[in-house]
Design a protein around this motif. Structure first.
Motif, short mmCIF file in Angstrom:
data_model
loop_
_atom_site.label_atom_id
_atom_site.label_comp_id
_atom_site.label_asym_id
_atom_site.label_seq_id
_atom_site.Cartn_x
_atom_site.Cartn_y
_atom_site.Cartn_z
N VAL A 7 0.85 -1.19 0.00
CA VAL A 7 0.00 0.00 0.00
C VAL A 7 0.89 1.24 0.00
O VAL A 7 1.99 1.23 0.55
N LYS A 8 0.38 2.29 -0.60
CA LYS A 8 1.20 3.50 -0.72
C LYS A 8 0.40 4.73 -0.31
O LYS A 8 -0.79 4.82 -0.62
N GLU A 9 1.08 5.64 0.36
CA GLU A 9 0.44 6.92 0.67
C GLU A 9 0.69 7.86 -0.51
O GLU A 9 1.82 8.01 -0.96
N TYR A 37 -6.27 2.73 -5.44
CA TYR A 37 -6.16 1.44 -6.14
C TYR A 37 -5.77 0.32 -5.17
O TYR A 37 -6.06 -0.84 -5.41
N ASP A 38 -5.09 0.70 -4.08
CA ASP A 38 -4.64 -0.32 -3.12
C ASP A 38 -5.78 -0.84 -2.26
O ASP A 38 -5.69 -1.92 -1.68
N THR A 39 -6.88 -0.06 -2.17
CA THR A 39 -8.02 -0.54 -1.38
C THR A 39 -8.62 -1.79 -2.06
O THR A 39 -9.16 -2.65 -1.39
N ALA A 93 14.77 8.07 0.04
CA ALA A 93 14.16 9.21 -0.67
C ALA A 93 14.82 9.36 -2.03
O ALA A 93 16.03 9.24 -2.16
N GLY A 94 14.02 9.61 -3.04
CA GLY A 94 14.56 9.81 -4.39
C GLY A 94 14.72 8.52 -5.16
O GLY A 94 15.24 8.52 -6.27
N SER A 95 14.25 7.38 -4.59
CA SER A 95 14.35 6.10 -5.29
C SER A 95 13.41 6.09 -6.50
O SER A 95 12.26 6.52 -6.39
N ASP A 96 13.88 5.59 -7.62
CA ASP A 96 13.01 5.47 -8.79
C ASP A 96 12.26 4.14 -8.68
O ASP A 96 12.32 3.45 -7.66
N GLN A 121 -1.90 0.55 -10.05
CA GLN A 121 -1.10 1.75 -10.28
C GLN A 121 -1.19 2.63 -9.04
O GLN A 121 -2.15 2.52 -8.26
N SER A 122 -0.21 3.50 -8.90
CA SER A 122 -0.35 4.47 -7.82
C SER A 122 -1.00 5.71 -8.43
O SER A 122 -0.88 5.96 -9.63
N ASP A 123 -1.68 6.47 -7.58
CA ASP A 123 -2.39 7.64 -8.07
C ASP A 123 -1.45 8.81 -8.33
O ASP A 123 -1.84 9.79 -8.92
N GLU A 126 1.93 6.58 -11.09
CA GLU A 126 1.22 5.86 -12.17
C GLU A 126 2.17 5.09 -13.09
O GLU A 126 2.02 5.12 -14.30
N CYS A 127 3.16 4.41 -12.50
CA CYS A 127 4.10 3.62 -13.33
C CYS A 127 3.52 2.27 -13.74
O CYS A 127 3.97 1.70 -14.73
N TYR A 128 2.60 1.73 -12.99
CA TYR A 128 2.02 0.39 -13.24
C TYR A 128 3.12 -0.69 -13.23
O TYR A 128 3.00 -1.68 -13.94
N THR A 129 4.18 -0.50 -12.52
CA THR A 129 5.36 -1.34 -12.70
C THR A 129 5.83 -2.09 -11.46
O THR A 129 6.54 -3.09 -11.58
N ILE A 130 5.50 -1.57 -10.28
CA ILE A 130 6.09 -2.12 -9.06
C ILE A 130 5.90 -3.64 -8.94
O ILE A 130 6.82 -4.35 -8.53
C1 LIG Z 1 14.09 9.88 -10.07
C2 LIG Z 1 12.90 9.59 -9.20
C3 LIG Z 1 12.90 10.01 -7.90
C4 LIG Z 1 11.82 9.70 -7.07
N1 LIG Z 1 11.82 10.13 -5.77
C5 LIG Z 1 10.80 9.83 -4.96
C6 LIG Z 1 10.78 10.25 -3.59
O1 LIG Z 1 11.71 10.90 -3.13
N2 LIG Z 1 9.71 9.91 -2.83
C7 LIG Z 1 8.67 9.18 -3.33
O2 LIG Z 1 7.70 8.88 -2.61
N3 LIG Z 1 8.66 8.78 -4.61
C8 LIG Z 1 9.71 9.08 -5.44
N4 LIG Z 1 9.69 8.69 -6.73
C9 LIG Z 1 8.57 7.94 -7.19
C10 LIG Z 1 8.76 6.50 -6.77
O3 LIG Z 1 9.88 5.97 -7.36
C11 LIG Z 1 7.53 5.79 -7.24
O4 LIG Z 1 6.54 6.03 -6.30
C12 LIG Z 1 7.84 4.32 -7.34
O5 LIG Z 1 8.70 4.18 -8.40
C13 LIG Z 1 6.61 3.52 -7.56
O6 LIG Z 1 6.05 3.92 -8.77
P1 LIG Z 1 4.53 4.21 -8.79
O7 LIG Z 1 4.17 4.92 -7.55
O8 LIG Z 1 4.18 4.85 -10.07
O9 LIG Z 1 3.99 2.72 -8.65
P2 LIG Z 1 3.03 1.82 -9.54
O10 LIG Z 1 3.86 0.79 -10.19
O11 LIG Z 1 2.11 2.66 -10.37
O12 LIG Z 1 2.24 1.25 -8.30
C14 LIG Z 1 1.61 0.00 -8.32
C15 LIG Z 1 1.38 -0.45 -6.91
O13 LIG Z 1 2.63 -0.66 -6.28
C16 LIG Z 1 2.47 -0.44 -4.89
N5 LIG Z 1 3.46 0.59 -4.47
C17 LIG Z 1 4.03 1.56 -5.22
N6 LIG Z 1 4.88 2.28 -4.47
C18 LIG Z 1 4.84 1.76 -3.22
C19 LIG Z 1 5.47 2.07 -1.98
N7 LIG Z 1 6.33 3.08 -1.86
N8 LIG Z 1 5.17 1.32 -0.90
C20 LIG Z 1 4.30 0.27 -0.99
N9 LIG Z 1 3.66 -0.07 -2.12
C21 LIG Z 1 3.92 0.66 -3.22
C22 LIG Z 1 1.05 0.01 -4.65
O14 LIG Z 1 0.27 -1.13 -4.33
C23 LIG Z 1 0.62 0.52 -6.02
O15 LIG Z 1 -0.78 0.42 -6.24
C24 LIG Z 1 10.73 8.98 -7.57
C25 LIG Z 1 10.74 8.58 -8.92
C26 LIG Z 1 11.80 8.88 -9.72
C27 LIG Z 1 11.77 8.44 -11.16
#
Ligand SMILES: Cc1cc2nc3c(=O)[nH]c(=O)nc-3n(C[C@H](O)[C@H](O)[C@H](O)COP(=O)(O)OP(=O)(O)OC[C@H]3O[C@@H](n4cnc5c(N)ncnc54)[C@H](O)[C@@H]3O)c2cc1C
Length: 263
Positions: A7-9, A37-39, A93-96, A121-123, A126-130
């Motif tokens: 889950v993500k904030e 989307y996590d609900t 912090a700053g993780s991609d 996806q996260s709101d 929105e990478c749809y990738t995790i």
């Molecule tokens: C260069 C760069 C720097 C970034 N720096 C930051 C930063 O400092 N702080 C920050 O918050 N984000 C940061 N981000 C964004 C962070 O990397 C994204 O949140 C992360 O890549 C997940 O992508 P998404 O949220 O689009 O996940 P999606 O793939 O769209 O999410 C799909 C699902 O994955 C799960 N999920 C996603 N993220 C998390 C999480 N953190 N914990 C638990 N479940 C999760 C949720 O269930 C979500 O519904 C950064 C991105 C980049 C490219």
């Protein structure tokens, strides 16, 4: 069976999305909420438990995020999770997306779940990738856009939504499943569950506690480099025709359209 739900904030849907010009990252300040989307993923875990086809011993909500992310965990618990795990560390912090997926996979490895559920996806990002990244690190099968899930003969039978129709796929446990928002209608938490959420076990771990390699997380450990992001130019204010007289209003609208060669 143990189910972990990621889950993500995220910034509340009502908050305008902005890029912080000093970092090139999304400005995540302001009102926040559990990623809607996590609900659906939590509800899917609850329905597996209540369905009775498999014994679900524990549902654990897992997040990576700053201190404030505990609120998302409390919400997840109020929706049915038994306890939660918060991965929080300044070095993250700053993780991609690759680094985030790596860090989350380390948190999940500590839990050893039979099933990992997450939103499609996260709101915010929105990478749809995790899901795919986490599954690759954990070497588990992974499906996305799952809109139906049944336990059948000890395996998971899933229907996933594709552009051309639906795929039916059977996966063995342990697996990572990203659910589509069409999978269910998430329940509302009861007042009792909301009040009790803060009393449910919540474990906070730092990167070093779960063996995260510092060189693979944070801005330095990320392969995505943000370019020169800029907010889109502000739109010019529209013209409001304030007129009670219908005939005159129509004339003004026609003149306005005519001037711009729109009619
Ligand atoms: C260069 C760069 C720097 C970034 N720096 C930051 C930063 O400092 N702080 C920050 O918050 N984000 C940061 N981000 C964004 C962070 O990397 C994204 O949140 C992360 O890549 C997940 O992508 P998404 O949220 O689009 O996940 P999606 O793939 O769209 O999410 C799909 C699902 O994955 C799960 N999920 C996603 N993220 C998390 C999480 N953190 N914990 C638990 N479940 C999760 C949720 O269930 C979500 O519904 C950064 C991105 C980049 C490219």
């Amino acid at each position: 069976m143990k189910i972990c739900v990621l889950v993500k904030e995220v910034p509340d849907a009502a908050v305008e999305k902005r890029i912080d010009p000093s970092t090139g990252r999304m400005d995540r300040s302001g009102e926040k909420n559990l990623n809607p989307y996590d609900t659906h993923a939590i509800e899917a875990a609850m329905q597996l438990r209540e369905g009775g086809a498999v014994q679900v011993d524990e549902i654990v909500a897992v997040t990576m995020g700053p201190e404030s992310a505990v609120r998302a965990l409390h919400k997840a618990v109020s929706l049915g999770a038994d306890r939660s795990l918060h991965l929080s560390d300044g070095s993250l912090a700053g993780s991609d997306v690759g680094a985030t997926g790596y860090a989350l996979s380390k948190a999940l490895a500590k839990e050893q779940p039979d099933l990992v559920l997450l939103g499609q996806q996260s709101d915010d990002g929105e990478c749809y990738t995790i899901g795919a990244v986490v599954a690759d690190y954990l070497q588990m099968p992974s499906l996305t856009q799952v809109i139906k899930m049944d336990v059948d003969s000890g395996a998971l039978r899933c229907e996933r939504q594709a552009e051309y129709g639906y795929d039916t796929v059977q996966v063995e446990f342990p697996a990572v499943i990203a659910v589509g928002d069409a999978i269910n209608e998430p329940r509302y938490p009861s007042l009792k569950a909301i009040m009790g959420a803060k009393k449910k076990p919540l474990e906070t771990v730092a990167a070093g506690d779960i063996g995260i390699d510092a060189s693979r997380v944070g801005a330095e450990g990320s392969q995505v480099q943000c370019g020169d992001f800029k907010a889109p130019p502000a739109k010019a204010a529209g013209q409001i025709i304030e007129d009670e007289d219908t005939g005159e209003t129509v004339e003004k609208i026609i003149a306005w359209l005519d001037e711009r060669k729109l009619i």
